[in-house]
Design an enzyme around this catalytic site. Structure first.
Site, PDB file in Angstrom:
ATOM      1  N   LYS A 132       4.433  14.654  -2.105  1.00 41.95           N
ATOM      2  CA  LYS A 132       4.961  14.127  -0.835  1.00 41.95           C
ATOM      3  C   LYS A 132       6.471  14.332  -0.771  1.00 41.95           C
ATOM      4  CE  LYS A 132       1.207  10.836  -0.337  1.00 41.95           C
ATOM      5  NZ  LYS A 132       0.672   9.516  -0.610  1.00 41.95           N
TER       6      LYS A 132
ATOM      7  N   GLN B  29       2.937   3.757  -2.404  1.00 44.75           N
ATOM      8  CA  GLN B  29       1.764   4.453  -2.941  1.00 44.75           C
ATOM      9  C   GLN B  29       0.733   3.446  -3.466  1.00 44.75           C
ATOM     10  OE1 GLN B  29       1.248   7.841  -2.832  1.00 44.75           O
ATOM     11  NE2 GLN B  29      -0.798   7.439  -3.629  1.00 44.75           N
TER      12      GLN B  29
ATOM     13  N   ASP C  95       2.184   5.197   6.974  1.00 43.17           N
ATOM     14  CA  ASP C  95       0.820   5.279   6.443  1.00 43.17           C
ATOM     15  C   ASP C  95      -0.155   4.603   7.420  1.00 43.17           C
ATOM     16  OD1 ASP C  95      -0.011   6.654   4.256  1.00 43.17           O
ATOM     17  OD2 ASP C  95       0.252   5.006   2.812  1.00 43.17           O
TER      18      ASP C  95
END
Ligand code: NAP
Length: 291
Positions: A55, A99, A122
């Protein structure tokens, strides 16, 4: 006739190229300000390290800033919550990605709930999920958004189609059901208690597998000509395989994604796209004072 194999790597590269153009235009329009994506990684899970590394690399490749915070597994929850609050207040941060999974002892829901909805790239907060469920504009979770982009790219007609999703997670199945419904498909969501799963799958013009069970979906579960999107990523002795028996399914389907090289690359591409969108929405809401 064998199915068309949908090349997720190529589609993801196109999306990233579009984002890179958008980042350049954004910087020109906003005095050189470049959108920034903050990544937060807690602990030393090797797979998570690989994901976050990718990422960060691709964030920089499209010209955005990557701001990374790596914390030890024993980090207290309050410290993580304080970091998220700091990133919420930081004007140089347009998107925040924590994460998952987080180490045991940290309340994942509490951490996600702390993320400023405007920086929720997200799109896992209840606020983002609520907007999507109501069909209102907002940030959309990356993997389901990638699935929709692949369907569009493959020229699959969604309106009026019978879409079956196997899996009802907050990350994939549920938001994808909303996206397909918002696009006027007739949507069925299956899960571990679904009766006669093969029969339900056989009705699908669009079949999406998001389970985490290697080759669960067999060739004779597929309606001839259907679009089959395999979200599953399972590490097996044969390497990485999806939730669909690819070799059998490709003989029946009209279009199908491979694993790897299908949905996987789309997830990061849509994360970058979300970060650019979040940056755009933030400047619209609070234009920078002219100097
Ligand atoms: P998850 O949270 O574990 O959810 C799995 C879902 O599958 C649940 O709804 C479960 O039903 C259902 N299920 C389990 N066994 C089943 C069976 N035998 N028949 C029918 N349904 C069954 O998983 P997830 O986070 O959605 O991820 C699913 C897969 O996608 C995993 O392989 C994951 O690695 C992969 N993934 C890939 C990407 C990517 O970028 N490529 C991104 C996210 C996830 P219940 O609700 O009844 O338990």
């Amino acid at each position: 006739m064998a199915a068309t194999v949908i090349d997720g790597k190529a589609v993801a590269a196109e999306v990233r190229a579009r984002v890179a153009d958008g980042v350049r235009e954004f910087a020109e329009a906003h005095g050189g300000h470049v959108p920034g994506l903050a990544t937060v990684l807690v602990g030393d899970d090797p797979a998570s390290h690989v994901y976050v590394g990718n990422k960060r690399k691709l964030t920089e490749e499209v010209g955005m800033r990557s701001i990374h915070h790596g914390l030890p597994a024993e980090t207290p929850e309050e410290e993580l919550l304080a970091l998220v609050a700091e990133l919420n207040a930081d004007d140089d941060v347009d998107g925040i990605l924590v994460q998952l999974p987080l180490p045991d002892g940290i309340d994942q829901d509490a951490v996600i709930a702390t993320i400023d909805p405007r920086k929720d790239v997200d799109a896992l907060t209840a606020g983002s999920a609520g907007l999507l469920a109501q069909g209102r504009p907002g940030l959309v979770p990356c993997t389901p958004q990638g699935v929709m982009e692949l369907l569009r790219h493959a020229g699959v007609e969604v309106q009026g189609a019978d879409a079956v999703i196997v899996g009802r997670s907050i990350l994939v199945g549920r938001p994808l059901a909303s996206l397909l419904l918002n696009a006027s498909a007739t949507v069925t969501v299956c899960h571990s208690r679904t009766r006669d799963l093969p029969e339900v799958c056989r009705r699908a013009d669009i079949l999406v597998a998001a389970v985490g069970s290697p080759r669960l979906v067999e060739g004779d579960w597929i309606k001839p000509g259907a679009a089959v999107i395999d979200v599953g990523t399972n590490r097996t002795d044969d390497g990485l395989v999806g939730d669909v028996d690819f070799e059998a399914a490709r003989e029946v389907a009209g279009a199908i994604t491979p694993v790897p090289g299908g949905v996987g690359p789309m997830t990061i591409a849509m994360l970058l796209s979300n970060t650019l969108r979040a940056a755009g929405a933030r400047v619209e809401q609070s234009p920078a004072p002219s100097s």
